[in-house]
Design a protein around this motif. Structure first.
Motif, mmCIF file in Angstrom:
data_model
loop_
_atom_site.group_PDB
_atom_site.id
_atom_site.type_symbol
_atom_site.label_atom_id
_atom_site.label_comp_id
_atom_site.label_asym_id
_atom_site.label_seq_id
_atom_site.Cartn_x
_atom_site.Cartn_y
_atom_site.Cartn_z
ATOM 1 N N LYS A 156 0.870 -1.177 0.000
ATOM 2 C CA LYS A 156 0.000 0.000 0.000
ATOM 3 C C LYS A 156 0.903 1.222 0.000
ATOM 4 O O LYS A 156 2.050 1.166 0.451
ATOM 5 C CB LYS A 156 -0.954 -0.003 1.194
ATOM 6 C CG LYS A 156 -0.283 0.016 2.541
ATOM 7 C CD LYS A 156 -1.310 -0.095 3.650
ATOM 8 C CE LYS A 156 -0.623 -0.148 5.002
ATOM 9 N NZ LYS A 156 -1.551 -0.323 6.097
ATOM 10 N N LYS A 157 0.407 2.308 -0.559
ATOM 11 C CA LYS A 157 1.174 3.550 -0.598
ATOM 12 C C LYS A 157 1.449 4.017 0.820
ATOM 13 O O LYS A 157 0.591 3.894 1.690
ATOM 14 C CB LYS A 157 0.411 4.649 -1.346
ATOM 15 C CG LYS A 157 0.474 4.508 -2.847
ATOM 16 C CD LYS A 157 1.791 5.033 -3.327
ATOM 17 C CE LYS A 157 1.761 5.233 -4.821
ATOM 18 N NZ LYS A 157 3.072 5.564 -5.322
ATOM 19 N N GLN A 158 2.647 4.550 1.037
ATOM 20 C CA GLN A 158 2.983 5.099 2.345
ATOM 21 C C GLN A 158 2.135 6.329 2.607
ATOM 22 O O GLN A 158 1.853 7.109 1.696
ATOM 23 C CB GLN A 158 4.459 5.500 2.404
ATOM 24 C CG GLN A 158 5.379 4.362 2.631
ATOM 25 C CD GLN A 158 6.822 4.833 2.749
ATOM 26 O OE1 GLN A 158 7.177 5.910 2.285
ATOM 27 N NE2 GLN A 158 7.645 4.009 3.355
ATOM 28 N N LYS A 159 1.758 6.488 3.857
ATOM 29 C CA LYS A 159 1.046 7.697 4.267
ATOM 30 C C LYS A 159 2.097 8.726 4.624
ATOM 31 O O LYS A 159 2.998 8.455 5.406
ATOM 32 C CB LYS A 159 0.165 7.413 5.482
ATOM 33 C CG LYS A 159 -0.964 6.477 5.179
ATOM 34 C CD LYS A 159 -1.767 6.222 6.426
ATOM 35 C CE LYS A 159 -2.832 5.181 6.127
ATOM 36 N NZ LYS A 159 -3.525 4.773 7.340
ATOM 37 N N HIS A 160 1.991 9.876 4.035
ATOM 38 C CA HIS A 160 2.923 10.957 4.342
ATOM 39 C C HIS A 160 2.323 11.831 5.425
ATOM 40 O O HIS A 160 1.188 12.290 5.308
ATOM 41 C CB HIS A 160 3.230 11.791 3.088
ATOM 42 C CG HIS A 160 3.945 10.999 2.047
ATOM 43 N ND1 HIS A 160 5.260 10.642 2.167
ATOM 44 C CD2 HIS A 160 3.514 10.457 0.881
ATOM 45 C CE1 HIS A 160 5.628 9.939 1.112
ATOM 46 N NE2 HIS A 160 4.582 9.814 0.315
#
Length: 168
Positions: A156-160
């Protein structure tokens, strides 16, 4: 390390499974023993006959749902009926990091996992989705250990996290 990122629809697998633990060292004993038992049984040839969907081949699938619900499957991606003594599981649609391996296994599969987690993942912009990992082994009648295989890891895309200037 050759890799690609692909988003796939859900994958239905059918095969046999064994319960795992959160202890990686114990699992490193359980999984090879499970493979040995399965290869000696009729289940393995039945699983080979089931393969008719992507990913093609014999699959080693780790499914983590929670600390008390971790399983390792030896299975096939299929839309065929579930044979007696086997189970099915549907892996949800996800984005996969797919690493290719053209060397001898199982050593090379272990190396792929290590390199993926230590070299690729920290700098990729993705994080582990904590759901499934798939080892894809070709169906091959030869006893060769040096064939193309793949490792699929759910991502999953990293949360920034945005930090305001006055919070620094």
């Amino acid at each position: 390390m050759r890799y690609r990122i692909e988003t796939k629809d859900s994958i239905r697998i059918v095969g046999v499974r064994v319960a795992l633990q959160e202890d990686v060292e114990k699992n490193s004993i359980i999984i090879p023993e499970f493979w040995n038992e399965t290869l000696k049984s009729n289940s393995f040839s039945e699983i080979c006959k089931l393969t008719n969907k992507i990913p093609q081949g014999i699959l080693g699938v780790t499914v983590y749902q929670n600390p008390n619900d971790i399983y390792y499957y030896i299975a096939a991606a299929t839309d065929k009926a579930v044979p007696e003594e086997m189970v099915e599981f549907e892996i949800p649609s996800t984005t996969w990091g797919i690493c290719e391996c053209d060397k001898c296994f199982p050593e090379s599969i272990t190396t792929i996992f290590k390199r993926f987690y230590t070299e690729w993942l920290p700098f990729s912009g993705y994080e582990h989705a904590e759901s499934s990992e798939i080892e894809v082994y070709p169906i091959n009648n030869e006893k060769s250990k040096g064939v193309h295989s793949e490792v699929w890891i759910a991502l999953k895309k990293q949360k920034h996290i945005k930090v305001k200037r006055n919070e620094l």
